[in-house]
Design a protein around this motif. Structure first.
Motif, PDB file in Angstrom:
ATOM      1  N   ASN A 219      39.353  70.864  35.685  1.00 52.84           N
ATOM      2  CA  ASN A 219      37.910  70.883  35.926  1.00 52.84           C
ATOM      3  C   ASN A 219      37.348  69.475  35.988  1.00 52.84           C
ATOM      4  OD1 ASN A 219      34.918  71.043  34.802  1.00 52.84           O
ATOM      5  ND2 ASN A 219      35.430  73.048  35.649  1.00 52.84           N
ATOM      6  N   ASP A 220      36.416  69.251  36.907  1.00 53.60           N
ATOM      7  CA  ASP A 220      35.857  67.910  37.111  1.00 53.60           C
ATOM      8  C   ASP A 220      35.200  67.359  35.860  1.00 53.60           C
ATOM      9  OD1 ASP A 220      36.728  68.198  39.659  1.00 53.60           O
ATOM     10  OD2 ASP A 220      34.755  68.375  40.586  1.00 53.60           O
ATOM     11  N   SER A 221      34.418  68.186  35.169  1.00 56.52           N
ATOM     12  CA  SER A 221      33.620  67.697  34.048  1.00 56.52           C
ATOM     13  C   SER A 221      34.485  67.202  32.896  1.00 56.52           C
ATOM     14  CB  SER A 221      32.672  68.785  33.552  1.00 56.52           C
ATOM     15  OG  SER A 221      33.396  69.914  33.108  1.00 56.52           O
ATOM     16  N   THR A 222      35.703  67.731  32.753  1.00 53.82           N
ATOM     17  CA  THR A 222      36.560  67.316  31.647  1.00 53.82           C
ATOM     18  C   THR A 222      37.146  65.924  31.854  1.00 53.82           C
ATOM     19  OG1 THR A 222      38.502  68.367  32.652  1.00 53.82           O
ATOM     20  CG2 THR A 222      37.167  69.722  31.173  1.00 53.82           C
ATOM     21  N   VAL A 223      37.077  65.403  33.081  1.00 57.08           N
ATOM     22  CA  VAL A 223      37.650  64.091  33.388  1.00 57.08           C
ATOM     23  C   VAL A 223      36.561  63.037  33.534  1.00 57.08           C
ATOM     24  CG1 VAL A 223      39.360  62.938  34.878  1.00 57.08           C
ATOM     25  CG2 VAL A 223      39.407  65.397  34.645  1.00 57.08           C
ATOM     26  N   PHE A 224      35.288  63.442  33.402  1.00 62.56           N
ATOM     27  CA  PHE A 224      34.187  62.521  33.652  1.00 62.56           C
ATOM     28  C   PHE A 224      34.263  61.289  32.748  1.00 62.56           C
ATOM     29  CE2 PHE A 224      29.850  60.987  32.865  1.00 62.56           C
ATOM     30  CZ  PHE A 224      29.437  60.737  34.160  1.00 62.56           C
ATOM     31  N   ASP A 225      34.537  61.483  31.463  1.00 62.52           N
ATOM     32  CA  ASP A 225      34.614  60.343  30.550  1.00 62.52           C
ATOM     33  C   ASP A 225      35.729  59.379  30.947  1.00 62.52           C
ATOM     34  OD1 ASP A 225      32.494  61.273  29.061  1.00 62.52           O
ATOM     35  OD2 ASP A 225      33.739  62.275  27.565  1.00 62.52           O
ATOM     36  N   ASP A 226      36.864  59.916  31.383  1.00 63.34           N
ATOM     37  CA  ASP A 226      37.970  59.058  31.809  1.00 63.34           C
ATOM     38  C   ASP A 226      37.583  58.240  33.040  1.00 63.34           C
ATOM     39  OD1 ASP A 226      39.553  60.080  29.786  1.00 63.34           O
ATOM     40  OD2 ASP A 226      40.374  61.666  31.048  1.00 63.34           O
ATOM     41  N   VAL A 227      36.859  58.848  33.959  1.00 67.08           N
ATOM     42  CA  VAL A 227      36.426  58.127  35.157  1.00 67.08           C
ATOM     43  C   VAL A 227      35.469  57.002  34.783  1.00 67.08           C
ATOM     44  CG1 VAL A 227      35.224  58.325  37.365  1.00 67.08           C
ATOM     45  CG2 VAL A 227      36.764  60.145  36.629  1.00 67.08           C
ATOM     46  N   MET A 228      34.512  57.298  33.901  1.00 64.29           N
ATOM     47  CA  MET A 228      33.556  56.268  33.497  1.00 64.29           C
ATOM     48  C   MET A 228      34.234  55.144  32.715  1.00 64.29           C
ATOM     49  SD  MET A 228      30.851  57.183  34.942  1.00 64.29           S
ATOM     50  CE  MET A 228      29.906  55.815  34.279  1.00 64.29           C
ATOM     51  N   ASP A 229      35.228  55.495  31.891  1.00 67.26           N
ATOM     52  CA  ASP A 229      35.960  54.458  31.151  1.00 67.26           C
ATOM     53  C   ASP A 229      36.771  53.570  32.083  1.00 67.26           C
ATOM     54  OD1 ASP A 229      34.956  55.395  28.760  1.00 67.26           O
ATOM     55  OD2 ASP A 229      36.721  56.619  28.290  1.00 67.26           O
ATOM     56  N   ALA A 230      37.162  54.105  33.240  1.00 64.81           N
ATOM     57  CA  ALA A 230      37.945  53.322  34.192  1.00 64.81           C
ATOM     58  C   ALA A 230      37.093  52.367  35.015  1.00 64.81           C
ATOM     59  CB  ALA A 230      38.724  54.255  35.129  1.00 64.81           C
ATOM     60  N   VAL A 231      35.771  52.532  34.977  1.00 61.02           N
ATOM     61  CA  VAL A 231      34.879  51.609  35.690  1.00 61.02           C
ATOM     62  C   VAL A 231      34.837  50.306  34.905  1.00 61.02           C
ATOM     63  CG1 VAL A 231      32.532  51.169  36.474  1.00 61.02           C
ATOM     64  CG2 VAL A 231      33.511  53.464  36.676  1.00 61.02           C
ATOM     65  N   LYS A 232      35.439  49.276  35.452  1.00 59.59           N
ATOM     66  CA  LYS A 232      35.519  47.988  34.760  1.00 59.59           C
ATOM     67  C   LYS A 232      35.704  46.899  35.803  1.00 59.59           C
ATOM     68  CE  LYS A 232      39.320  46.827  32.789  1.00 59.59           C
ATOM     69  NZ  LYS A 232      40.491  46.729  31.883  1.00 59.59           N
ATOM     70  N   VAL A 233      34.700  46.044  35.925  1.00 58.04           N
ATOM     71  CA  VAL A 233      34.772  44.937  36.877  1.00 58.04           C
ATOM     72  C   VAL A 233      34.680  43.638  36.085  1.00 58.04           C
ATOM     73  CG1 VAL A 233      33.694  43.801  38.853  1.00 58.04           C
ATOM     74  CG2 VAL A 233      33.734  46.306  38.719  1.00 58.04           C
ATOM     75  N   SER A 234      35.734  42.861  36.113  1.00 52.10           N
ATOM     76  CA  SER A 234      35.788  41.613  35.357  1.00 52.10           C
ATOM     77  C   SER A 234      34.820  40.593  35.933  1.00 52.10           C
ATOM     78  CB  SER A 234      37.210  41.049  35.360  1.00 52.10           C
ATOM     79  OG  SER A 234      38.121  41.965  34.793  1.00 52.10           O
ATOM     80  N   ARG A 235      34.357  39.700  35.067  1.00 55.43           N
ATOM     81  CA  ARG A 235      33.483  38.612  35.500  1.00 55.43           C
ATOM     82  C   ARG A 235      34.307  37.516  36.164  1.00 55.43           C
ATOM     83  NH1 ARG A 235      28.464  40.987  34.994  1.00 55.43           N
ATOM     84  NH2 ARG A 235      28.281  41.969  32.958  1.00 55.43           N
ATOM     85  N   GLY A 236      33.665  36.796  37.070  1.00 53.71           N
ATOM     86  CA  GLY A 236      34.353  35.701  37.718  1.00 53.71           C
ATOM     87  C   GLY A 236      34.688  34.575  36.758  1.00 53.71           C
ATOM     88  N   GLY A 237      33.857  34.378  35.732  1.00 59.68           N
ATOM     89  CA  GLY A 237      34.112  33.347  34.736  1.00 59.68           C
ATOM     90  C   GLY A 237      34.299  33.969  33.373  1.00 59.68           C
ATOM     91  N   ALA A 238      33.571  33.439  32.404  1.00 59.02           N
ATOM     92  CA  ALA A 238      33.660  33.958  31.045  1.00 59.02           C
ATOM     93  C   ALA A 238      32.799  35.207  30.905  1.00 59.02           C
ATOM     94  CB  ALA A 238      33.215  32.896  30.042  1.00 59.02           C
ATOM     95  N   GLY A 239      33.085  35.972  29.880  1.00 56.89           N
ATOM     96  CA  GLY A 239      32.304  37.172  29.616  1.00 56.89           C
ATOM     97  C   GLY A 239      33.124  38.440  29.736  1.00 56.89           C
ATOM     98  N   ARG A 240      32.643  39.489  29.098  1.00 54.96           N
ATOM     99  CA  ARG A 240      33.336  40.765  29.140  1.00 54.96           C
ATOM    100  C   ARG A 240      33.137  41.459  30.485  1.00 54.96           C
ATOM    101  NH1 ARG A 240      31.095  43.742  23.898  1.00 54.96           N
ATOM    102  NH2 ARG A 240      29.170  42.958  24.840  1.00 54.96           N
ATOM    103  N   PRO A 241      34.065  42.306  30.879  1.00 56.54           N
ATOM    104  CA  PRO A 241      33.910  43.044  32.149  1.00 56.54           C
ATOM    105  C   PRO A 241      32.681  43.937  32.101  1.00 56.54           C
ATOM    106  CG  PRO A 241      36.160  43.210  31.324  1.00 56.54           C
ATOM    107  CD  PRO A 241      35.352  42.595  30.230  1.00 56.54           C
TER     108      PRO A 241
END
Length: 284
Positions: free
Chosen positions: A148-170
């Motif tokens: 089911n789609d809704s059971t994977v929603f948290d995993d999808v949101m946790d996978a959203v991660k874009v690193s910064r070009g310099g310092a700082g957290r993604p």
């Protein structure tokens, strides 16, 4: 793509020509042919397969960092899933650690471990996707097709991660998330509220009828921006573009990691086809 590829450092054996290998990877992704059938003009198939497994996720991340560094990523994120039929060659992968002579494992557990789900139509794999406002993939999660789609929603949101070009957290927190009615649940709305993310989720008809039936105890209807919800179609268009690659539209890979690598590579092509500077000029 050249700036994203590893260079020559003078140590070890030289890399085989990157252009030759990349062309081979794209040929296989477009045709869905078996790796061993890779034409000789692209070099040994083992080399292409090894590079395919090594590069896919890192190259996509670098492309995302490049666009985010110039403010081209639009953080109104759309979430949805699509099902891909699994070819008969995709079944039969051994479970890790099993040796010849061991007892046969449960076939249902074996297929689920490789993101294969059995339904009335056969074996399928479901690709869960989060894409930005331009329709470019930010996160990919693969599961069996009967999940089911809704059971994977948290995993999808946790996978959203874009690193910064310099310092700082993604960066992990979008400005708004736009899923469809399949994600309409109290748990998902509360999870987005805790992360201070605006939820644009339509209420299902049965939920609305139940709330009305309960009267005052049913509470107020959830906030819903109908105009912003119209932007959700970008994720549908993204799926259409990804499935132009035959190896994505139909799963031929036995291993879930290799199929996901193919989705990452196809996603990278979409990112590279829309340069950040062109997006900014269009917006201006």
């Amino acid at each position: 793509m050249a700036p994203l590829l590893p260079g020559v450092d003078g140590r070890g054996r030289p890399w085989r020509d990157h252009r030759q290998v990349i062309n081979g990877l794209l040929w296989r992704l477009r045709t869905g042919a078996p790796w061993r059938d890779l034409p000789e003009r692209y070099g040994p198939w083992q080399t292409a397969y090894e590079r395919f497994a090594r590069w896919e996720a890192g190259l996509l991340e670098q492309a995302q960092v490049r666009d985010d560094s110039v403010g081209a990523v639009e953080w109104t994120v759309s979430v949805d899933s699509t099902i891909s039929r699994a070819h008969q060659h995709a079944a039969g992968a051994r479970k890790k650690g099993r040796r010849p002579g061991d007892e046969l494992e449960d076939p249902e557990r074996a297929t689920a471990g490789q993101a294969l789900g059995r339904s009335r139509g056969g074996l399928t794999t479901k690709v869960h996707l989060a894409c930005d406002g331009r329709g470019l993939p930010l996160a990919v999660v693969v599961t069996p097709g009967n999940v089911n789609d809704s059971t994977v929603f948290d995993d999808v949101m946790d996978a959203v991660k874009v690193s910064r070009g310099g310092a700082g957290r993604p960066r992990r927190r979008p400005d708004a998330v736009i899923p469809d009615k399949a994600y309409s649940s109290r748990a998902i709305r509360q999870a987005l509220r805790r992360r201070r993310i605006r939820a644009v989720i339509p209420e299902r008809a049965d939920q609305k009828a139940n709330r009305v039936r309960r009267g005052q105890t049913g509470g107020r209807p959830p906030a819903f921006d109908r105009e912003l919800y119209k932007a959700r179609n970008v994720v549908e268009r993204c799926f259409n573009r990804l499935k132009q690659f035959r190896a994505i539209a139909t799963r031929f890979d036995k291993l879930a990691t290799r199929y996901k690598a193919g989705v990452h590579l196809a996603s990278l092509i979409l990112w590279l086809r829309e340069p950040a500077q062109d997006c900014l000029s269009d917006r201006a």
